[in-house]
Scaffold this motif. Structure first.
Motif, short mmCIF file in Angstrom:
data_model
loop_
_atom_site.label_atom_id
_atom_site.label_comp_id
_atom_site.label_asym_id
_atom_site.label_seq_id
_atom_site.Cartn_x
_atom_site.Cartn_y
_atom_site.Cartn_z
N MET A 1 -1.30 3.73 -2.07
CA MET A 1 -0.59 2.07 -1.87
C MET A 1 -0.83 1.70 -0.49
O MET A 1 -1.38 0.64 -0.19
N MET A 2 -0.63 2.68 0.44
CA MET A 2 -0.92 2.40 1.95
C MET A 2 -2.51 2.24 2.15
O MET A 2 -2.81 1.17 3.07
N GLY A 3 -3.14 2.71 1.53
CA GLY A 3 -4.86 2.39 1.85
C GLY A 3 -5.18 1.21 1.06
O GLY A 3 -5.82 0.48 1.91
N THR A 4 -4.44 0.72 -0.05
CA THR A 4 -4.89 -0.68 -0.48
C THR A 4 -4.23 -1.83 0.51
O THR A 4 -4.96 -2.53 0.85
N LEU A 5 -3.01 -1.39 1.12
CA LEU A 5 -2.41 -2.53 1.72
C LEU A 5 -3.52 -2.57 3.12
O LEU A 5 -3.56 -3.46 3.83
N LEU A 6 -3.72 -1.35 3.85
CA LEU A 6 -4.64 -1.50 4.78
C LEU A 6 -5.95 -2.16 4.61
O LEU A 6 -6.26 -2.98 5.45
N ALA A 7 -6.37 -2.04 3.17
CA ALA A 7 -7.82 -2.61 3.13
C ALA A 7 -7.38 -4.31 2.98
O ALA A 7 -8.19 -5.12 3.57
N VAL A 8 -6.37 -4.73 2.39
CA VAL A 8 -5.78 -5.95 2.07
C VAL A 8 -5.58 -6.57 3.45
O VAL A 8 -6.03 -7.82 3.81
N GLY A 9 -5.02 -5.92 4.38
CA GLY A 9 -4.54 -6.40 5.56
C GLY A 9 -6.00 -6.83 6.49
O GLY A 9 -5.73 -7.61 7.18
N LEU A 10 -6.87 -5.89 6.37
CA LEU A 10 -8.18 -6.06 7.27
C LEU A 10 -8.72 -7.17 6.66
O LEU A 10 -9.27 -8.18 7.30
N VAL A 11 -8.81 -7.41 5.37
CA VAL A 11 -9.56 -8.66 4.64
C VAL A 11 -8.69 -9.84 5.16
O VAL A 11 -9.63 -10.72 5.65
N HIS A 12 -7.54 -9.58 5.08
CA HIS A 12 -6.73 -11.06 5.42
C HIS A 12 -6.80 -11.14 6.95
O HIS A 12 -7.07 -12.69 7.38
N TRP A 13 -6.84 -10.41 7.76
CA TRP A 13 -6.93 -10.84 9.01
C TRP A 13 -8.37 -11.12 9.42
O TRP A 13 -8.43 -12.08 10.60
N THR A 14 -9.29 -10.65 8.94
CA THR A 14 -10.65 -11.27 9.05
C THR A 14 -10.62 -12.76 8.81
O THR A 14 -11.27 -13.78 9.48
#
Length: 209
Positions: A1-14
């Motif tokens: 779950m944390m890995g997914t949230l990190l990936a989502v966060g990276l995409v969203h901040w981009t």
């Protein structure tokens, strides 16, 4: 779950850090002395960010693939709205209007933030492509809640940061001196986004026919 949230966060901040209609709207309001309106626009933008996140988790990519006409419709409406917004920015920098714009009401500012992000082609395209790629094929309910909370917080933090920093007296003083040109640069950028989107839409429509 944390890995997914990190990936989502990276995409969203981009998505957030690349200047677009949302950034221009909040910056324009804040630097123009309307911090409250900028904050309300931020809330409207953030609510729609959650809508796009929900759409991504529930198959908006598949919908766009199955019915390209819907995607084209979103692009055309978004392009036309960007041109409308560009015209408003251009007029706000007209030489005969040297004073700061009249204060925008809270509801009007929230609505403008909401509509701007709802018709923001950058949001629609990123959430239906890169954002989807960052999610697992099936998103359990706890992860959906966490993703929505993350997207909302990211959007609020970034746009609130812009609203606070650009509404400071020094930023407002710079804006007041250069308001005409800053408003028109923003208008040209927005119109460029809108015209490019309409051109891409016309090209895609010809390819389908």
């Amino acid at each position: 779950m944390m890995g997914t949230l990190l990936a989502v966060g990276l995409v969203h901040w981009t998505l957030l850090l690349i200047p677009g209609p949302n950034t221009f709207l909040v910056s324009h309001l804040a630097a123009g002395g309307q911090r409250r309106a900028a904050v309300m626009a931020t809330l409207g933008i953030s609510v729609v960010a959650c809508f796009w996140a929900v759409s991504a988790m529930h198959g908006i990519q598949a919908l766009f693939a199955a019915m390209p006409s819907i995607r084209l419709g979103v692009q055309v409406v978004g392009g036309l709205y960007l041109l409308h917004l560009a015209l408003r920015f251009w007029r706000s920098g007209a030489p005969q209007d040297a004073r700061l714009p009249a204060a925008m009401g809270a509801w009007a500012a929230w609505r403008m933030g909401f509509v701007t992000n709802l018709l923001n082609p950058k949001s629609a395209l990123v959430f239906s492509s890169l954002f989807v790629a960052a999610l697992p094929s099936e998103v359990p309910a706890p992860l959906q809640v966490a993703v929505l909370a993350l997207v909302f917080c990211n959007a609020v933090v970034w746009h609130l940061f812009l609203a606070i920093v650009l509404s400071r007296p020094r930023a407002q003083a710079v804006y007041a001196r250069q308001r005409r040109w800053l408003a028109r640069v923003a208008a040209l950028c927005l119109s460029g986004f809108g015209l490019r989107l309409l051109w891409v839409s016309a090209r895609d429509w010809r390819a389908q026919t």
